[in-house]
Design an enzyme around this catalytic site. Structure first.
Site, PDB file in Angstrom:
ATOM      1  N   LYS A  57       0.861  -1.195   0.000  1.00  0.00           N
ATOM      2  CA  LYS A  57       0.000   0.000   0.000  1.00  0.00           C
ATOM      3  C   LYS A  57       0.889   1.233   0.000  1.00  0.00           C
ATOM      4  CE  LYS A  57      -3.934   2.039   2.535  1.00  0.00           C
ATOM      5  NZ  LYS A  57      -4.869   1.905   3.675  1.00  0.00           N
TER       6      LYS A  57
ATOM      7  N   SER B 222      -9.936   2.113   2.495  1.00  0.00           N
ATOM      8  CA  SER B 222      -8.997   2.814   1.641  1.00  0.00           C
ATOM      9  C   SER B 222      -7.978   1.907   0.950  1.00  0.00           C
ATOM     10  CB  SER B 222      -8.245   3.856   2.470  1.00  0.00           C
ATOM     11  OG  SER B 222      -7.403   3.220   3.419  1.00  0.00           O
TER      12      SER B 222
ATOM     13  N   SER C 207     -10.322   0.008   6.786  1.00  0.00           N
ATOM     14  CA  SER C 207      -9.681   0.052   5.462  1.00  0.00           C
ATOM     15  C   SER C 207      -8.990  -1.212   4.989  1.00  0.00           C
ATOM     16  CB  SER C 207      -8.680   1.193   5.409  1.00  0.00           C
ATOM     17  OG  SER C 207      -9.367   2.376   5.112  1.00  0.00           O
TER      18      SER C 207
HETATM   19  N1  GLN Z   1     -13.663   4.684   5.739  1.00  0.00           N
HETATM   20  C1  GLN Z   1     -13.046   5.179   6.932  1.00  0.00           C
HETATM   21  C2  GLN Z   1     -12.657   6.631   6.736  1.00  0.00           C
HETATM   22  O1  GLN Z   1     -12.944   7.149   5.732  1.00  0.00           O
HETATM   23  C3  GLN Z   1     -11.886   4.324   7.318  1.00  0.00           C
HETATM   24  C4  GLN Z   1     -10.638   4.577   6.572  1.00  0.00           C
HETATM   25  C5  GLN Z   1      -9.469   3.777   7.053  1.00  0.00           C
HETATM   26  O2  GLN Z   1      -9.627   2.776   7.751  1.00  0.00           O
HETATM   27  N2  GLN Z   1      -8.280   4.234   6.701  1.00  0.00           N
HETATM   28  O3  GLN Z   1     -12.074   7.236   7.585  1.00  0.00           O
END
Ligand code: GLN
Length: 485
Positions: free
Chosen positions: A79, A156, A180
């Site tokens: 990532k 994400s 995410s």
């Molecule tokens: N969807 C969540 C957010 O937008 C979680 C994102 C994440 O876990 N990095 O913050």
């Protein structure tokens, strides 16, 4: 496409040791898939294939000499939130799109030390803020399960999940602040685990919300998650929140009996908007575990309805502070201006995307004098109540079973994230509590919807009890018999 890339990591390692296939051969096969599919899916934002092939040659030597390490020659995608020495690391933000770290994150260094090799850097929501990979500066990732309409891969870590699903790597690293790892894993029909907060070092992982961020693997199956997490996890003196609790061999839990284990099903998770097909699979998952000898009990997590508002105060608060360092001065994107203030303003205005700016504004607001008590402090108190809910629930059960997402993968553009972000935030309803409480949780595919799209189930464990999560997941995987794309 070569079927070498269908192999899981455990199968690949077996074949490497038996000299049936070689690291160079399989790395080339993954590289071919990247060349053939990446344009379509937009999973990689940077590739390092030549470097990977060099590493594969070394791996081959190590197998010859019998000096092979635990992940020797396994081709991973990373990532693009993990700093990789000498390789561009962007967080998929314009503000970092020319950033080349002079150092390696601890998680990626641990993987390299164990013999893994890296095919490149994977797409994500900008600074990991999002649930659909649509906020990336490099554009959305396309879910490999898409048919006529292009679907989101989840976020994400959308690039990570899509790359694993489309066999553009054997496994990938992800990070999880509010879901995410688990959401994109569910949307792409692959398996991912967010370990207990503190299991993996956050050193060199670009920070979103430091009290919630945790790294973990996204893999083809539960066994591979155990193998990759074995290498990623461990105490690191460079991260004061990394835990000194010994890391067990996660693979040793696989296949263990779950007879008599108590599986908790939280009634508050039967939320409005839960897709009925997801609800049916939830029941089916409980049946599978029962058939394996577990007992299913109903539990209550009474503060569940406050989890999303709490998360969307705390995460932006921490993000606004973490992102203050991007000012165009020392590194990253710079837009010149008359004087320092103008340089800051122009660089940040141009460098950050809209969702990131929204979070900085919310975060700054809830931390400002006059609002701090009303929002931030209150959110911290509710965070404690959410954690207490889990503590009481774990008096009655050993592991908790819930869906990962209330819905199936949706079309790119469908949620109109920029106009109405709440729409998107609601999808995190089953995942954010876990981060607020610092617990381990895994998502694994349970089956397909009527539309032929993957759906995921989540198993939540007690802090530092990945053991129960792994052994339960292994049985659920066996019973679900999900067929990868
Ligand atoms: N969807 C969540 C957010 O937008 C979680 C994102 C994440 O876990 N990095 O913050």
């Amino acid at each position: 496409m070569s079927n070498l890339t269908d192999l899981t990591i455990s199968e690949t390692l077996r074949k490497f040791k038996a000299k049936e296939i070689s690291p160079v051969e399989i790395t080339k096969a993954y590289a071919e898939n990247i060349n053939a599919c990446n344009k379509q899916y937009n999973a990689y934002v940077t590739t390092t294939i030549e470097q990977a092939l060099e590493q594969a040659k070394t791996a081959e030597q190590n197998y010859m000499n019998g000096t092979n390490r635990p992940l020797e020659g396994i081709a991973l995608g990373i990532k693009d939130l993990f700093c990789t020495k000498g390789v561009r690391t962007t967080a998929c933000s314009h503000i970092l799109d020319n950033f080349i770290p002079p150092y390696e994150s601890t998680v990626t260094q641990n993987l390299l030390n164990d013999g893994a090799l890296f095919l490149g850097k994977l797409n994500l929501d900008e600074f990991a803020m999002g649930g659909s990979n649509e906020t990336s500066y490099f554009g959305p990732v396309v879910n490999p399960w898409s048919k006529e309409i292009k679907l989101v891969a989840g976020g994400s870590s959308g690039g990570s999940a899509a790359a694993v699903a489309a066999k553009m790597c054997a496994a990938a690293t992800g990070t999880d602040t509010g879901g995410s790892i688990r959401e994109p894993a569910a949307f792409c029909g692959v398996t991912g685990i967010k370990p207990t907060y503190g299991r993996c070092s956050r050193y060199g992982t670009i920070a979103f919300a430091s009290s919630l961020d945790q790294a973990g693997p996204i893999c083809k199956d539960v066994t591979d998650c155990a193998l990759v997490l074995n290498s990623m996890a461990g105490y690191d003196e460079k991260d004061s929140t990394s835990s000194k609790i010994a890391v067990p061999d996660f693979a040793s839990f696989l296949g263990k009996d779950i007879k008599g284990l108590k599986i908790g099903v939280p009634m508050e998770y039967r939320v409005d908007g839960l897709n009925p097909e997801v609800a049916d699979y939830w029941d089916k998952a409980a049946e599978i575990l029962k058939a394996a000898g577990a007992e299913v009990v109903s539990i209550s997590l009474p503060h569940t309805k406050y989890a999303l508002p709490t998360y969307y105060v705390i995460a932006p608060a921490e993000a606004s502070s973490n992102l203050a360092r991007y000012d165009g001065v020392r590194y990253g994107h710079r837009v010149e201006g008359n004087g320092l203030d103008e340089l800051y303003i122009s660089s940040r205005t141009d460098g950050f995307g809209r969702e990131v700016k929204r979070r900085i504004l919310i975060g700054t607001y809830v931390l400002s004098a006059g609002y701090y008590d009303a929002y931030y402090l209150k959110a911290q108190k509710v965070r404690r109540l959410i954690k207490n809910d889990f503590d009481s629930a774990f008096q009655k059960c050993d592991v908790i079973l819930t869906p990962t997402s209330p819905i199936e993968p949706f079309a790119i553009g469908d949620k109109k994230m920029l106009e109405n972000p709440i729409n998107m935030y609601l999808n995190d309803v089953f995942t954010v509590s876990v981060n607020l409480a610092g617990l381990p949780a895994m998502s694994l595919p349970i089956g397909l919807s009527k539309n032929g799209l993957p759906l995921g189930m989540q198993l939540i464990g007690k802090a530092f009890d990945e053991e129960t999560v792994f052994k339960t997941a292994y049985q659920l995987e066996r019973g679900a018999n999900f067929v990868r794309i």
